[in-house]
Design a protein around this motif. Structure first.
Motif, PDB file in Angstrom:
ATOM      1  N   ILE A 137      -5.061  -0.989   6.267  1.00  0.00           N
ATOM      2  CA  ILE A 137      -4.908  -2.231   5.867  1.00  0.00           C
ATOM      3  C   ILE A 137      -4.242  -2.987   7.107  1.00  0.00           C
ATOM      4  O   ILE A 137      -4.330  -4.293   6.879  1.00  0.00           O
ATOM      5  CB  ILE A 137      -4.142  -2.118   4.282  1.00  0.00           C
ATOM      6  N   GLY A 184      -8.661  -2.247   1.517  1.00  0.00           N
ATOM      7  CA  GLY A 184      -7.802  -1.957   0.287  1.00  0.00           C
ATOM      8  C   GLY A 184      -6.869  -2.959  -0.195  1.00  0.00           C
ATOM      9  O   GLY A 184      -6.279  -2.838  -1.033  1.00  0.00           O
ATOM     10  N   PRO A 194      -4.644   4.777   4.856  1.00  0.00           N
ATOM     11  CA  PRO A 194      -4.753   3.637   3.923  1.00  0.00           C
ATOM     12  C   PRO A 194      -3.776   2.602   4.574  1.00  0.00           C
ATOM     13  O   PRO A 194      -4.117   1.444   4.504  1.00  0.00           O
ATOM     14  CB  PRO A 194      -4.161   4.059   2.721  1.00  0.00           C
ATOM     15  N   THR A 209       0.895  -1.338   0.031  1.00  0.00           N
ATOM     16  CA  THR A 209      -0.007  -0.168   0.091  1.00  0.00           C
ATOM     17  C   THR A 209       0.828   1.489  -0.028  1.00  0.00           C
ATOM     18  O   THR A 209       0.523   2.359  -0.643  1.00  0.00           O
ATOM     19  CB  THR A 209      -0.930   0.053   1.341  1.00  0.00           C
ATOM     20  N   TYR A 215       2.300   1.622  -3.665  1.00  0.00           N
ATOM     21  CA  TYR A 215       1.208   1.885  -4.568  1.00  0.00           C
ATOM     22  C   TYR A 215       0.756   3.219  -4.522  1.00  0.00           C
ATOM     23  O   TYR A 215       0.620   4.260  -5.427  1.00  0.00           O
ATOM     24  CB  TYR A 215      -0.109   0.889  -3.983  1.00  0.00           C
ATOM     25  N   GLN A 216       0.544   3.658  -2.993  1.00  0.00           N
ATOM     26  CA  GLN A 216       0.145   5.245  -2.802  1.00  0.00           C
ATOM     27  C   GLN A 216       1.202   6.371  -3.192  1.00  0.00           C
ATOM     28  O   GLN A 216       0.958   7.393  -3.771  1.00  0.00           O
ATOM     29  CB  GLN A 216      -0.171   5.386  -1.329  1.00  0.00           C
ATOM     30  N   THR A 258      -4.437   4.128  -8.666  1.00  0.00           N
ATOM     31  CA  THR A 258      -4.726   3.509  -7.353  1.00  0.00           C
ATOM     32  C   THR A 258      -6.405   3.711  -7.284  1.00  0.00           C
ATOM     33  O   THR A 258      -6.945   3.267  -6.164  1.00  0.00           O
ATOM     34  CB  THR A 258      -4.291   4.506  -6.184  1.00  0.00           C
TER      35      THR A 258
END
Length: 403
Positions: free
Chosen positions: A257, A312, A253, A62, A65-66, A73
């Protein structure tokens, strides 16, 4: 005459590009799908050693990815939004493909409960969108998205007719995008044929049940369709609530998660050591092979899937919906005194249709998986399930046609 020639040239170009999209998407689908199956088998064998790391791996992914995912995303929401944009710039970044693939592999390797169609649909839409931009076919942006969705779905599930209708139905509820159907069909059959040639495993089960139509059967099928429609609606609503709840209470996020991953790990260990992890293909196989299906299998699968996606983790919802529908169908079969494989097949298709607000796609996925002679049954039950759920969908950006 010039206008006619232009139209023919344009149509031929779209057909050729549809074939190219279908083949290229199916190759990636096959690589993704085969590795996912290996990962799933590995997880089953080493579940107890992998599941404790779900939260940790989810947090690492995450963060990356962010930081580097950009608009990718947004996932499926970006695919839906792209169909409405009038800009000439590329709307779906290519980075969506590797991120969605790797993210889904990690979800399944470490025990999350999720599907796989998210990857297929997103990579199909991404590749198709970019080809449209390369050839400066800006007026066909929506057509290319539909072509890509059809190719991705068909390449993964090898159900080209269902994939075509799914792609044309899912963008706007209650309205078919007829213009794209011929090209989506070409892309879907190209993708399905190539995936089959490359050896991607397809789930199919030929029904042997003799269930002659009668007034009593029709009454039973309507009742069954209502129940399947309600289950699809409940799944979609709970998914919506899950996303809202976790986003509200854990706005970060990464923290979100981690919390979700810990909850999933504990629940998965306590609940039959991974029975509800992954795609749910074990529940699907058990439903049709006469193995043990508990009355509550479908309920637990709903719960763990909506938490997995809600916090997520990447993947999808379609294969879990197949599992939920099939296992719930087994439960209903004894109540309605109908063959368990028959009702499981109806649930496999119609719960998916209800949750995605489609009815032609699930009807045809039922026939392509279980046999075309059962089309009347699938049409009836899927139509009822579709009508029951008029409000909730797993796709938050899905639009509704104003009638």
């Amino acid at each position: 005459m010039n206008a006619s020639h232009t139209h023919i040239t344009h149509t031929l170009l779209l057909l050729l590009l549809s074939i190219l999209i279908g083949i290229s998407v199916s190759i990636i689908d096959t690589i993704f799908g085969k590795i996912l199956l290996l990962i799933s088998d590995f997880r089953v064998e080493h579940f107890i050693y992998l599941i404790p790391f779900l939260a940790f791996v989810g947090a690492i992914f995450t963060y990356i990815y962010q930081r580097y995912g950009s608009s990718a995303t947004k996932g499926m929401t970006l695919v839906f939004e792209t169909t409405d944009k009038k800009t000439n710039e590329t709307s779906i970044p290519l980075r969506m493909i590797p991120f969605s693939i790797v993210g889904t592999w990690l979800t399944h390797l470490f025990g999350g409960s999720a599907g796989r169609e998210g990857v297929a649909v997103q990579l199909g839409a991404t590749i198709s969108n970019h080809l449209g931009n390369i050839f400066h076919l800006d007026n066909d942006r929506k057509t290319f998205i539909v072509i890509g969705i059809a190719a991705g779905f068909a390449g993964l599930f090898e159900t080209p007719i269902a994939a075509t209708f799914f792609a044309t139905e899912v963008l706007i509820v209650g309205k078919l995008y007829y213009k794209a159907i011929p090209f989506a069909l070409v892309a879907a059959f190209s993708a399905s044929t190539m995936s089959s040639y490359l050896g991607l495993e397809k789930f199919s089960f030929v029904l042997q049940d003799q269930v002659p139509f009668s007034l009593m059967l029709i009454v039973k099928l309507i009742a069954i369709g209502i129940l399947f429609g309600l289950v699809g609606a409940v799944f979609a609503k709970l998914l919506q609530l899950s996303k809202t709840f976790f986003a509200k209470h854990f706005p970060n996020p990464i923290i979100r998660i981690i919390i979700g991953g810990i909850c999933i790990s504990i629940a998965s260990i306590l609940l039959y050591s991974g029975r509800y992890s992954g795609l749910g293909t074990n529940l699907i196989n058990d439903s049709f092979l006469g193995h043990t299906i508990y009355d509550y299998d479908w309920i637990i699968k709903i719960g763990l899937t909506v938490i997995t996606i809600g916090v997520g983790f990447l993947g999808g919802e379609v294969t879990p919906l197949f599992a939920i529908g099939a296992s719930f169908g087994v439960v209903l079969s004894s109540i309605f005194q109908l063959p368990f494989t028959f009702v499981a097949a109806l649930g496999y298709a119609s719960v998916f249709g209800s949750a995605t607000r489609t009815f032609l796609a699930p009807s045809f996925i039922g026939t392509e998986v279980f046999g075309f002679s059962y089309l009347p049954y699938f049409l009836l039950v899927c139509t009822v399930a579709y009508l029951v759920n008029q409000k909730y969908t797993i796709y938050s950006a899905q639009k509704y046609h104003a009638s």
